[in-house]
Design a protein around this motif. Sequence first.
Motif, PDB file in Angstrom:
ATOM      1  N   ILE A 272      19.349  55.835 -70.677  1.00 25.09           N
ATOM      2  CA  ILE A 272      19.589  54.957 -71.824  1.00 25.09           C
ATOM      3  C   ILE A 272      21.005  55.119 -72.356  1.00 25.09           C
ATOM      4  CG2 ILE A 272      18.860  54.442 -74.161  1.00 25.09           C
ATOM      5  CD1 ILE A 272      16.068  54.690 -73.334  1.00 25.09           C
ATOM      6  N   PHE A 273      21.526  56.360 -72.464  1.00 24.84           N
ATOM      7  CA  PHE A 273      22.902  56.421 -72.968  1.00 24.84           C
ATOM      8  C   PHE A 273      23.879  55.824 -71.962  1.00 24.84           C
ATOM      9  CE2 PHE A 273      22.889  61.043 -71.518  1.00 24.84           C
ATOM     10  CZ  PHE A 273      23.908  60.939 -70.580  1.00 24.84           C
ATOM     11  N   THR A 274      23.519  55.925 -70.683  1.00 30.34           N
ATOM     12  CA  THR A 274      24.400  55.319 -69.679  1.00 30.34           C
ATOM     13  C   THR A 274      24.428  53.802 -69.796  1.00 30.34           C
ATOM     14  OG1 THR A 274      23.906  57.135 -68.187  1.00 30.34           O
ATOM     15  CG2 THR A 274      24.835  55.152 -67.206  1.00 30.34           C
TER      16      THR A 274
ATOM     17  N   SER B  60      30.464  57.681 -65.445  1.00 31.91           N
ATOM     18  CA  SER B  60      30.019  57.856 -64.070  1.00 31.91           C
ATOM     19  C   SER B  60      30.896  58.800 -63.253  1.00 31.91           C
ATOM     20  CB  SER B  60      29.988  56.462 -63.404  1.00 31.91           C
ATOM     21  OG  SER B  60      29.312  56.520 -62.199  1.00 31.91           O
ATOM     22  N   TYR B  61      31.147  59.982 -63.808  1.00 27.14           N
ATOM     23  CA  TYR B  61      32.010  60.946 -63.119  1.00 27.14           C
ATOM     24  C   TYR B  61      31.329  61.529 -61.892  1.00 27.14           C
ATOM     25  CZ  TYR B  61      35.108  61.701 -67.243  1.00 27.14           C
ATOM     26  OH  TYR B  61      35.992  61.583 -68.272  1.00 27.14           O
ATOM     27  N   PRO B  62      32.041  61.609 -60.770  1.00 20.32           N
ATOM     28  CA  PRO B  62      31.571  62.482 -59.703  1.00 20.32           C
ATOM     29  C   PRO B  62      31.922  63.921 -60.091  1.00 20.32           C
ATOM     30  CG  PRO B  62      33.628  61.426 -59.063  1.00 20.32           C
ATOM     31  CD  PRO B  62      33.282  60.921 -60.433  1.00 20.32           C
TER      32      PRO B  62
ATOM     33  N   PHE C 144      23.944  50.230 -58.692  1.00 19.27           N
ATOM     34  CA  PHE C 144      23.882  49.093 -59.607  1.00 19.27           C
ATOM     35  C   PHE C 144      25.102  49.109 -60.519  1.00 19.27           C
ATOM     36  CE2 PHE C 144      19.164  48.554 -59.079  1.00 19.27           C
ATOM     37  CZ  PHE C 144      19.173  47.178 -58.920  1.00 19.27           C
ATOM     38  N   TYR C 145      25.356  50.282 -61.090  1.00 18.79           N
ATOM     39  CA  TYR C 145      26.501  50.419 -62.003  1.00 18.79           C
ATOM     40  C   TYR C 145      27.782  50.016 -61.289  1.00 18.79           C
ATOM     41  CZ  TYR C 145      30.163  53.082 -64.477  1.00 18.79           C
ATOM     42  OH  TYR C 145      31.322  53.480 -65.111  1.00 18.79           O
ATOM     43  N   LEU C 146      28.007  50.576 -60.102  1.00 23.36           N
ATOM     44  CA  LEU C 146      29.279  50.346 -59.413  1.00 23.36           C
ATOM     45  C   LEU C 146      29.454  48.878 -59.058  1.00 23.36           C
ATOM     46  CD1 LEU C 146      29.191  53.508 -57.153  1.00 23.36           C
ATOM     47  CD2 LEU C 146      30.791  53.053 -58.997  1.00 23.36           C
ATOM     48  N   LEU C 147      28.406  48.250 -58.532  1.00 22.99           N
ATOM     49  CA  LEU C 147      28.562  46.865 -58.088  1.00 22.99           C
ATOM     50  C   LEU C 147      28.607  45.889 -59.258  1.00 22.99           C
ATOM     51  CD1 LEU C 147      26.531  47.554 -55.016  1.00 22.99           C
ATOM     52  CD2 LEU C 147      28.694  46.327 -54.935  1.00 22.99           C
ATOM     53  N   ALA C 148      27.805  46.160 -60.282  1.00 22.66           N
ATOM     54  CA  ALA C 148      27.828  45.257 -61.432  1.00 22.66           C
ATOM     55  C   ALA C 148      29.218  45.256 -62.070  1.00 22.66           C
ATOM     56  CB  ALA C 148      26.781  45.680 -62.456  1.00 22.66           C
ATOM     57  N   LEU C 149      29.802  46.434 -62.194  1.00 24.82           N
ATOM     58  CA  LEU C 149      31.128  46.499 -62.801  1.00 24.82           C
ATOM     59  C   LEU C 149      32.181  45.865 -61.918  1.00 24.82           C
ATOM     60  CD1 LEU C 149      29.754  48.217 -64.852  1.00 24.82           C
ATOM     61  CD2 LEU C 149      31.624  49.839 -64.736  1.00 24.82           C
ATOM     62  N   GLN C 150      32.006  46.032 -60.620  1.00 21.04           N
ATOM     63  CA  GLN C 150      32.984  45.457 -59.700  1.00 21.04           C
ATOM     64  C   GLN C 150      32.951  43.933 -59.772  1.00 21.04           C
ATOM     65  OE1 GLN C 150      35.270  47.222 -58.943  1.00 21.04           O
ATOM     66  NE2 GLN C 150      35.082  48.217 -56.979  1.00 21.04           N
TER      67      GLN C 150
ATOM     68  N   LEU D 198      41.860  58.038 -62.626  1.00 15.69           N
ATOM     69  CA  LEU D 198      41.862  56.580 -62.416  1.00 15.69           C
ATOM     70  C   LEU D 198      41.000  55.883 -63.451  1.00 15.69           C
ATOM     71  CD1 LEU D 198      41.615  56.275 -58.524  1.00 15.69           C
ATOM     72  CD2 LEU D 198      43.550  55.642 -59.958  1.00 15.69           C
ATOM     73  N   PHE D 199      39.829  56.471 -63.714  1.00 14.72           N
ATOM     74  CA  PHE D 199      38.926  55.835 -64.664  1.00 14.72           C
ATOM     75  C   PHE D 199      39.600  55.660 -66.022  1.00 14.72           C
ATOM     76  CE2 PHE D 199      35.679  55.569 -67.900  1.00 14.72           C
ATOM     77  CZ  PHE D 199      34.759  54.697 -67.349  1.00 14.72           C
ATOM     78  N   TRP D 200      40.270  56.700 -66.484  1.00 15.52           N
ATOM     79  CA  TRP D 200      40.840  56.597 -67.841  1.00 15.52           C
ATOM     80  C   TRP D 200      42.186  55.899 -67.869  1.00 15.52           C
ATOM     81  CZ3 TRP D 200      37.841  56.507 -71.720  1.00 15.52           C
ATOM     82  CH2 TRP D 200      36.638  57.228 -71.711  1.00 15.52           C
ATOM     83  N   ILE D 201      42.833  55.790 -66.708  1.00 13.92           N
ATOM     84  CA  ILE D 201      44.043  54.949 -66.673  1.00 13.92           C
ATOM     85  C   ILE D 201      43.647  53.523 -67.005  1.00 13.92           C
ATOM     86  CG2 ILE D 201      45.736  53.917 -65.100  1.00 13.92           C
ATOM     87  CD1 ILE D 201      46.003  56.665 -63.802  1.00 13.92           C
ATOM     88  N   TRP D 202      42.435  53.153 -66.597  1.00 12.76           N
ATOM     89  CA  TRP D 202      41.882  51.896 -67.074  1.00 12.76           C
ATOM     90  C   TRP D 202      41.256  52.084 -68.463  1.00 12.76           C
ATOM     91  CZ3 TRP D 202      36.475  51.599 -67.937  1.00 12.76           C
ATOM     92  CH2 TRP D 202      36.046  50.371 -68.457  1.00 12.76           C
TER      93      TRP D 202
END
Lengths: 208, 656
Positions: free
Chosen positions: B102-104, B172-174, B189-195, B278-282
């Motif tokens: 849920i928090f995600t 979504s940190y590795p 789902f997260y990765l593709l929806a955002l893409q 990379l994530f936070w550069i965005w």
Amino acid sequence: MAVAQDTVERSVRNGVPLEYATADGELKIAGFWLFLSTDLLLFACLFSTYAILRTNTVGGPTGAQLFDIPGFTTETFALLTSSFTCGLATHEMRRGNRAALIAWLAVTVLLGLVFIGFELDEFISYATHGAAMQRSAFLSAFFTLVGTHGAHVSLGILWMLTVVYQLAVRGITAVTARKVFIVGLYWHFLDIVWVFIFTVVYLTGVLK
Amino acid sequence: MPVSPANLTGHFFVTGDPLIYGADASILLASAAVVFVLTYYKKWRWLWREWLTTVDHKKIGVMYLMAALLMLFRGGVDAILMRTQLMLPNMKFLAAEHYNQIFTTHGTIMILFMAMPLIFAMFNIAVPLQIGARDVAFPYLNAISFWLFFFGAMLLNLSFVIGGSPDAGWTSYPPLAGLGFDRGPGENFYLLALQVSGIGSMATGINFIVTILKMRAPGMTLTKMPLFTWSVLASSILIIYAFPALTAALALLLIDRVAGAHFFTMTQGGNAMMYVNLFWIWGHPEVYIVVLPAFGIFSEVFSTFSGKRIFGYTSMWLSLMTISVLSYFVWVHHFFTMGAGPDVNSFFAVASMAVAIPTGVKVFNWLFTMYRGRIRFTVPMLWALAFIPNFAIGGATGVMLAAAPADYQYHNSYFLIAHFHQVLIGGVVYGMLAGMYYWWPKMFGFKLNERLGRWGFWLFNIGFYVCFMPLYPLGLMGMTRRMYVYPAGLHWALLNLISTIGAYVMGIAFILIVIDVLYSIVRGERDVTGDPWNGRTLEWSLPSPAPHYNFARIPAVASRDAWWAMKEQRADDLNSGRQPEPLQPIHMPKNSGRPFILGVFFFVGGFGAVFGWYLLAALGFVGVLFALLSRALEYDTDYYISVEEIERTETALGRS
Ligand code: HEM
Ligand SMILES: [Cu+2]
């Protein structure tokens, strides 16, 4: 069609290139330049990832062991030459010579196919000799960076073919001229990216 | 490896949880109801012709708005569920796994599928009208952007009932989000929806930059542009130069997950911090992407309802641009604890604090705009006024977090949660609600009810403080974020209880706002003048809602606040008896169903990729290529509106 004829004449009279003759063409070219700048940043991210992971081969093959100098030199020649022939195509378009325009685009596509052929051959030979992208972080970064460029080139080839088709059917109009110009921009852009791949990946790789 | 059983790909439909069965049932019921209503009233054709195929920026704006409000609801329900679980120590309302999901989804939806479409709604609704244009530069692309956002959002929401939701946080940190710890389809789902939706956002950024730079009415130089349009320009520049980093980060993680690569696998030479960077550069520019348009709206609202020109116009757009540039040099403040060393951390700490300077300039300019103004306390103005103390607190706690050594203490605590909600809600949500109330009459031709609107506002604002103020001390007392349960005896219970009450109050406020909309559809005050607020910019020169082509004649602009100047001039013009220019046929783009179909193909391809069904993924991808090809070969893309039709429309709207 009368409208199209007008724009052509007007642009020729005023010395404006045909692709810029309509407001729509001008907007789309501006938008495409912006798109290219974002694509450049995408590549910049992949380059920096590669730079960070370049030496992390974890016991697997290194760039120096893999990269084949004649192979990537041929690729480079093919792609650089194709950029030149693509420029010639634009030149012929400005002169209104449809046959020559199509011919140079066809040469460009062929050179692009040569490039892709060599790249595929390289990828397959690595993958079948224990150097697939799952082997190490270095190889993951290598395949992703070079492969993304290759995917761009492949898309460019398909795209250029559709433009050739439209030229054959419709001749040189403000719309097709804009399409030729934009796909040309894309192609030159990929060439520039390749120059960086050539230096950052291959030259630096074999020098080590 | 700790793989939780609830998360395996094994079952397709998520089972076992009453909440999810409830969701299944409500999704089925809602879909059935929609299908029934559309069929019963024979509205399918209308839906397709007027909405699904539209390329009109005004309608696209409305669709963004509706979708964003729906997502605000979904994200809000998530928030309520979390706050219910945290209400008391040792609560057993949500299990750990469920809380993670849920928090995600809350974070992901709120940022990418609520805040983003909400700002795009405002871009679309206002920008072309403000600059005297008939549409955006690329209307067809604009429709594609919307449908990519829409189907991206659907993909993410679907995860709730099919396959399971992502659960590694909105960041979504590795390695947590890598295959080793997270095998299920949720992360995919997260990765593709955002893409998918990211492609749409990029296109919107490009679209609005070209629109603003190339399509302004004659005479409107950059420095005569309304400040909202300036803020959209700044935000769009940020979009196109920040999103590529997200695209790269998500793509690398996806390649790790589906192809077994090792970008982020430590043992194979990967480097997980590369993802975080990379994530936070965005990610940092992203927060300015969503807040700058809010700043733009506040500028419009303060100036309109103070009856004054904005104070310090030049410093206003300069500060927007300064913030855009600075926001690229602060990303490390999201992970000072990475251990980059004192020199790196100092640089990013100082850069982050520097952002406070241009922001402060803006706040003072707003205050000076109101100084000696004739202030009208309308609902948009209330939201704008409430934003100021909110942002002052959010800004101050932001500077505290930017102090690198101190951040070692606050990092990832509830202090941070309170800070970013203060700026995201107090800045973005307040701004967009102000914009919604402000432009509503322009969109629909009637005003939202002010009385209900005031109730909604006050409840929300009070609820906000009740909910989030307790979280600052809780953070300082050691409560960390993403914690699903806490023991009794830590003195956390009371503050948490208060916070949860505040969340419920905000929930009620949201319902009131929805009621306001529904009530006003029936009983709202009609706007017959087109200028219900006595506005200053060009959108108020048009009838409400504006005709399809916006401007029958493109206005010539001579000064800032162009419409205000025209109103002052109009008396003279009437006396001089000057004739308006003759009308010209108007060139407009044709509607197209392809953007929608393209969205469907992206959805199908994305869904296939989520489950590793490559045939389906390939099918979607080929569909996308075919849609693009058929567009390339399509030449009959636009038409002309005849002078007679324009005259007829204008007369019907009471204009000539
Ligand atoms: C409407 C009132 C809201 C409430 C009551 C609320 C509450 C919460 C709660 C309880 C958490 C989880 C804290 C944790 O366990 O770590 C959270 C996380 C978060 N919220 Fe909200 N929220 C609200 C609105 C928003 C809005 C409007 C946004 C963005 C525009 C937002 C963005 C986020 C993000 C990004 C996270 C972090 C998720 C993560 O840790 O991955 N929230 N919120
Ligand atoms: Cu930040």
